[in-house]
Structures are given as structure tokens and as C-alpha cells.
Design a protein around this motif. Structure first.
Motif, PDB file in Angstrom:
ATOM      1  N   GLY A   1      10.135  -2.703  -0.858  1.00 19.41           N
ATOM      2  CA  GLY A   1      11.455  -2.904  -1.417  1.00 19.41           C
ATOM      3  C   GLY A   1      12.175  -4.041  -0.727  1.00 19.41           C
ATOM      4  N   ASP A   2      13.387  -4.277  -1.148  1.00 23.53           N
ATOM      5  CA  ASP A   2      14.202  -5.357  -0.608  1.00 23.53           C
ATOM      6  C   ASP A   2      15.213  -4.815   0.400  1.00 23.53           C
ATOM      7  N   GLY A   3      15.655  -5.697   1.291  1.00 26.36           N
ATOM      8  CA  GLY A   3      16.693  -5.331   2.251  1.00 26.36           C
ATOM      9  C   GLY A   3      16.148  -4.538   3.414  1.00 26.36           C
ATOM     10  N   GLU A   4      16.993  -3.694   3.979  1.00 21.55           N
ATOM     11  CA  GLU A   4      16.622  -2.879   5.128  1.00 21.55           C
ATOM     12  C   GLU A   4      15.665  -1.764   4.703  1.00 21.55           C
ATOM     13  N   PRO A   5      14.665  -1.462   5.520  1.00 20.73           N
ATOM     14  CA  PRO A   5      13.770  -0.355   5.167  1.00 20.73           C
ATOM     15  C   PRO A   5      14.512   0.969   5.207  1.00 20.73           C
TER      16      PRO A   5
ATOM     17  N   LEU B   1       2.110   2.739   8.702  1.00 17.28           N
ATOM     18  CA  LEU B   1       2.464   1.349   9.001  1.00 17.28           C
ATOM     19  C   LEU B   1       3.723   0.978   8.247  1.00 17.28           C
ATOM     20  N   ARG B   2       4.614   0.261   8.954  1.00 12.28           N
ATOM     21  CA  ARG B   2       5.795  -0.281   8.285  1.00 12.28           C
ATOM     22  C   ARG B   2       5.967  -1.719   8.730  1.00 12.28           C
ATOM     23  N   ILE B   3       6.148  -2.598   7.758  1.00 11.10           N
ATOM     24  CA  ILE B   3       6.365  -4.021   8.005  1.00 11.10           C
ATOM     25  C   ILE B   3       7.704  -4.392   7.390  1.00 11.10           C
ATOM     26  N   SER B   4       8.500  -5.172   8.110  1.00 14.70           N
ATOM     27  CA  SER B   4       9.787  -5.591   7.556  1.00 14.70           C
ATOM     28  C   SER B   4      10.146  -6.990   8.026  1.00 14.70           C
ATOM     29  N   SER B   5      10.940  -7.642   7.190  1.00 10.03           N
ATOM     30  CA  SER B   5      11.493  -8.952   7.522  1.00 10.03           C
ATOM     31  C   SER B   5      12.984  -8.893   7.229  1.00 10.03           C
ATOM     32  N   ASP B   6      13.621 -10.051   7.242  1.00  7.09           N
ATOM     33  CA  ASP B   6      15.045 -10.082   6.912  1.00  7.09           C
ATOM     34  C   ASP B   6      15.295  -9.734   5.451  1.00  7.09           C
ATOM     35  N   ARG B   7      14.250  -9.845   4.630  1.00 12.19           N
ATOM     36  CA  ARG B   7      14.440  -9.706   3.177  1.00 12.19           C
ATOM     37  C   ARG B   7      13.733  -8.511   2.564  1.00 12.19           C
ATOM     38  N   HIS B   8      12.598  -8.092   3.146  1.00 11.16           N
ATOM     39  CA  HIS B   8      11.766  -7.099   2.477  1.00 11.16           C
ATOM     40  C   HIS B   8      11.201  -6.086   3.477  1.00 11.16           C
ATOM     41  N   TRP B   9      10.710  -4.974   2.943  1.00 11.42           N
ATOM     42  CA  TRP B   9      10.015  -3.980   3.753  1.00 11.42           C
ATOM     43  C   TRP B   9       8.796  -3.463   2.991  1.00 11.42           C
ATOM     44  N   LEU B  10       7.882  -2.900   3.767  1.00 12.91           N
ATOM     45  CA  LEU B  10       6.630  -2.393   3.206  1.00 12.91           C
ATOM     46  C   LEU B  10       6.205  -1.170   4.014  1.00 12.91           C
ATOM     47  N   GLU B  11       5.797  -0.102   3.338  1.00 18.06           N
ATOM     48  CA  GLU B  11       5.321   1.101   4.012  1.00 18.06           C
ATOM     49  C   GLU B  11       3.939   1.475   3.498  1.00 18.06           C
ATOM     50  N   LEU B  12       3.106   1.973   4.395  1.00 21.71           N
ATOM     51  CA  LEU B  12       1.748   2.405   4.067  1.00 21.71           C
ATOM     52  C   LEU B  12       1.558   3.840   4.517  1.00 21.71           C
ATOM     53  N   ARG B  13       1.068   4.663   3.609  1.00 18.56           N
ATOM     54  CA  ARG B  13       0.764   6.062   3.911  1.00 18.56           C
ATOM     55  C   ARG B  13      -0.701   6.368   3.581  1.00 18.56           C
ATOM     56  N   GLY B  14      -1.320   7.200   4.402  1.00 15.22           N
ATOM     57  CA  GLY B  14      -2.602   7.809   4.098  1.00 15.22           C
ATOM     58  C   GLY B  14      -3.811   6.932   3.907  1.00 15.22           C
ATOM     59  N   PRO B  15      -3.915   5.763   4.567  1.00 21.36           N
ATOM     60  CA  PRO B  15      -5.092   4.912   4.329  1.00 21.36           C
ATOM     61  C   PRO B  15      -6.340   5.484   5.000  1.00 21.36           C
ATOM     62  N   ASN B  16      -7.473   5.070   4.499  1.00 19.20           N
ATOM     63  CA  ASN B  16      -8.732   5.408   5.154  1.00 19.20           C
ATOM     64  C   ASN B  16      -8.913   4.591   6.427  1.00 19.20           C
ATOM     65  N   ALA B  17      -8.449   3.338   6.397  1.00 20.41           N
ATOM     66  CA  ALA B  17      -8.535   2.469   7.576  1.00 20.41           C
ATOM     67  C   ALA B  17      -7.267   1.643   7.691  1.00 20.41           C
ATOM     68  N   CYS B  18      -6.756   1.530   8.900  1.00 17.45           N
ATOM     69  CA  CYS B  18      -5.625   0.665   9.229  1.00 17.45           C
ATOM     70  C   CYS B  18      -5.871   0.233  10.662  1.00 17.45           C
TER      71      CYS B  18
END
Length: 269
Positions: free
Chosen positions: A77-81, A90-107
Motif C-alpha cells: 500500500g501507500d504511505g505509512e505501513p 517481512l515488511r519493507i517500507s519507504s517514504d511512499r510505500h509499504w510491503l508485507e509478506l506472510r507465510g512464505p516457504n523461503a525468505c
């Protein structure tokens, strides 16, 4: 498990969100805390997909390797996570966007030699410009193993799953249990090209549609397919239903624990 087109779509999405940005990385769940600490504050240079494997390449020289498996999923999504909820690996964020990962087989983090080792053990990916289908045929053309099993083997062809394999074999008129060594080089070339065409279309639309124009619901006057996987298909999960081409009921069988689907008329054994 997501097929290769989904991973290529994710690679493009993550590239658009974060490439060139310095990112913050954490692991609210804690299972990737050490790796996240090494990535946080570094620049995400690029992303790529190879078969069912997703790679984030960082300016520090390491790569984040993700394989979703059966249960992995992303949200972004956009903005703050948002406030962490559930098991976020895993959670990745920048000034503009965020990304979340759940339940992977490998990370996991991979060094450049480990990334090359991953690529080396995978087969040709029909969605990659650098794919070479010749080594795949070198194995397929001498094997007594059923073609469906060979095409599902990620060390031979990377990114193909049950939907693409069963549908491409139907379109080629080949029985899924036919031995690989019975496939001529010209037949392999046509099958490879068709797999690439189907998978590239799926990257664009986000769904797998395999039926030709003359067999679409509007052309045949039939109701559209209703299935959680979506998409118009010839045989996948259509056991007992009439073939769109000849009207014969679709057959179902099993191969190494996987369901197979075929038309006994259009794909003679």
C-alpha cells in the motif's frame, strides 16, 4: 502454489514500488529479524523473477530470495505501513510505500554465488528473455517419464504449474502421460512457444485464460467458468464436463500425487 506469471507480476510491482529507494526492513514476526537488519537502510536496486522464485537485489550486494510456496502472500500500500497484525515475516517500507509478506516457504538472504547456484539448478523460464529451451528438450527428448511430470519439474522448465502444463498439452493435442522421448523437436518448439504465449498473456491480465477465441463463452453461447482460480480453460478442473472442442467428458487422473486432466479424444493416448 502461484505459477510463474504471478511471480513475474510481483517482481514488476515491487520494482515499481521500491527500485532505487533506500528502504526500511523489519520482521514483526521475528523469524527474519537478522536478515531484515542487514537490509534495512540499504537501496533496493532491482527485482527479478526466475520461475517461481522472486529476487530483490540490493546495492549492498546481497539478494533477498522469496519462494511463496502454498501459503505465502504479499500485501502492499501507500504511505505509512499499518500496525502489524498477524504473522508478518517481512515488511519493507519507504517514504511512499509499504510491503508485507506472510507465510512464505523461503525468505532468506543470498550472496551473488548463491543466486547463481539457484539459477543454475532451475530450468528455462518461458517468461525470461534469456531462456534457452534446448537443454530442456535434451532431457525431455530422451526421457521415458510422462510429459506432464517433466514439464512440472522446475529443474527442466521453471515457472510452469499444473494449469499451464495441462492446458498447453491439451492445446498441443498431447496426452499428459505420453513419454517425453516421444516428443519430436518440432513438437517441443511449438509447445515451448505456446507455453510462453499463455504465460505472457497471464502476466498482463493476472489470470490464466487458455481457450482460443472460438471457444470463449460468448462464441459458444455457454456460461462463463466459475472457479476460484478464474480464467477460461479447456481441461483444468473440468473433470466430467464436456470438452469445448469435441464434447467428450474430460477425464481426470493422478500423477505423483497431482491431479491431471485431459480429453481422451483431443489428446489420444
Amino acid at each position: 502454489m502461484p505459477e510463474g506469471h504471478t511471480i513475474h507480476r510481483l517482481a514488476a510491482r515491487h520494482r515499481a514500488l521500491f527500485a532505487g529507494d533506500k528502504v526500511l526492513v523489519d520482521s514483526p514476526q521475528g523469524r527474519f529479524a537478522e536478515g531484515a537488519a542487514l537490509l534495512s537502510g540499504t537501496v533496493l536496486d532491482n527485482t527479478e523473477a526466475y520461475g517461481k522464485h522472486l529476487l530483490h537485489h540490493y546495492a549492498s550486494g546481497v539478494s533477498l530470495h522469496i519462494h511463496l510456496g502454498l501459503y505465502g502472500k504479499f500485501a502492499d500500500g501507500d504511505g505509512e505501513p499499518p500496525v502489524p497484525a498477524g504473522q508478518i515475516r517481512l515488511r519493507i517500507s519507504s517514504d511512499r510505500h509499504w510491503l508485507e509478506l506472510r507465510g512464505p516457504n523461503a525468505c532468506e538472504l543470498l550472496t551473488p554465488p548463491e543466486v547463481e547456484a539457484l539459477r543454475h539448478r532451475l530450468g528455462a523460464d518461458p517468461l525470461r528473455a534469456d531462456a534457452d529451451p534446448d537443454p530442456a528438450y535434451a532431457r525431455i527428448g530422451r526421457s521415458p517419464t510422462p510429459l506432464a511430470a517433466l514439464l512440472l519439474d522446475q529443474t527442466i522448465v521453471a515457472g510452469t504449474g499444473l494449469i499451464f502444463v495441462t492446458e498447453a498439452l491439451f492445446r498441443a493435442g498431447i496426452h499428459p502421460l505420453a513419454a517425453g522421448r516421444g516428443l519430436a523437436a518440432t513438437g517441443w518448439a511449438a509447445l515451448w512457444d505456446d507455453l510462453g504465449e499463455l504465460m505472457r498473456a497471464a502476466v498482463l491480465t493476472g489470470r490464466i485464460d487458455t481457450v482460443r477465441a472460438e471457444h470463449l463463452p460468448e462464441a459458444m453461447g455457454r456460461p462463463p467458468r466459475v472457479d476460484r482460480h478464474g480464467g477460461e480453460v479447456y481441461v483444468y478442473r473440468r473433470a466430467g464436463q464436456p470438452c469445448h472442442v469435441c464434447g467428450t467428458p474430460i477425464h481426470q487422473g493422478e500423477l505423483v500425487g497431482r491431479n491431471l486432466y485431459w480429453c481422451p479424444i483431443c489428446q489420444p493416448g
